[in-house]
Design an enzyme around this catalytic site. Sequence first.
Site, short mmCIF file in Angstrom:
data_model
loop_
_atom_site.label_atom_id
_atom_site.label_comp_id
_atom_site.label_asym_id
_atom_site.label_seq_id
_atom_site.Cartn_x
_atom_site.Cartn_y
_atom_site.Cartn_z
N ASN A 98 0.84 -1.19 0.00
CA ASN A 98 0.00 0.00 0.00
C ASN A 98 0.88 1.24 0.00
O ASN A 98 2.11 1.15 -0.05
CB ASN A 98 -0.96 -0.01 1.20
CG ASN A 98 -0.22 -0.15 2.51
OD1 ASN A 98 0.66 0.64 2.82
ND2 ASN A 98 -0.56 -1.18 3.28
N LYS A 142 -14.81 -0.92 13.76
CA LYS A 142 -13.49 -1.47 14.11
C LYS A 142 -13.27 -1.41 15.63
O LYS A 142 -12.70 -2.34 16.21
CB LYS A 142 -12.39 -0.69 13.39
CG LYS A 142 -12.26 -1.03 11.92
CD LYS A 142 -11.06 -0.30 11.30
CE LYS A 142 -10.90 -0.69 9.84
NZ LYS A 142 -9.75 0.00 9.21
#
Length: 402
Positions: A210, A337
């Site tokens: 990434n 999350k």
Amino acid sequence: MLKDKKIVIGVAGGIAAYKVVTLVSRLVQAGAEVRVVMTEAATKLVSPLLFKEISGRPVACDMWAGNDEFNVEHVALGRWADLMVVAPATANIIGKMANGIADDLLSTTLMACDKPKIVCPAMNSNMLANPAVVRNLETLRQDGIVIMPSASGHLACGVDGSGRLPEPEEIKSFIDYFLAQREGDLRGIRILVTAGGTREPIDPVRFIGNRSSGKMGYAIARDAVRRGADVILVSGPTALRHPDHVRFIQVESTEEMMDACLKVYPDVDAVVKAAAVADYRPHERAAQKIKKNDENLILALDKTQDILKRLGQEKRQQFLVGFAAETQNLMRNAAEKVRKKNLDMIVANDVTQAGAGFSTDTNIVKFLFPDGTVRELGIMPKEEVGNLILDIVRDHVGKNRK
């Protein structure tokens, strides 16, 4: 830690005295008040006038010259100081300190000063290894004086070896760390920081990864050290130099990061998981480079391990901070999350915003907590964001220790 600190720099007659001009400049720029005491030999190498102009204060050189500012100068300087640093520390001044000899202004000031002291030895390699110098340095350690290790490299005498005075930025960092360990608001707190992105190999030359630069995690690790914390930095590949005085663990894959985190996790007080972990890895890794042809390449991907979720499952005393870099539904995804991964806090940011996300020096974030509380921040440097996170870690860990 250097702002408003009163530091006396003792300059002995070593050729490396020229480096100390830059050190004084760096300390002054960091907000410290600096006074310089020079031996007579040191004045032959660097002009006291230069130190006076750089420090903005008179330079003390002569035991008998007197000083209109101070009554009994060598005693007053010791009282004024928060810290004394001897750089370069020659074999001569080290021997005087170790054996209680006070026969000039610097040695008498050192004798009269009851504040912490740092000595930075700099001399020829053979001199540094001489049994008398080794013995004297050990005596100083036993007396509670901190010895900064000499650097290695090319010496003025023409040889390569140990005995170089470390570079000014390294000495400044050492002083900063020393003060932080004594006075920082995070001293005694053990923090694990993860940073950078992980890479999952496709073949020997390609990987899935990434855009993470590691800047956020490195800023947090650096400032945690500056505030006195014991820091472990687990990092994927970045172009950054890791901060001084951290325990640095370099990893590449998600599995390696997981293993490194789990190994140290039981012993830390807090985790700031700023790393951007690759969520998928190739089902099979090619042993040789996959050659390009006219066919499309189809990769079968497996999910990688969820490091943050695993840490949440095994959490005991740790304060667990996660990050959520999103492109849509920021608050909903971040709140999910927090719940699923048993987090104490999450730092959420929309990476599509200008001034936020990967590779920037700034960020725009929101702090979310399990009770639904949201703290929204405007655009600010990543270092400032990191310090706000560390404030919360400090308050939580401190409260739990009471």
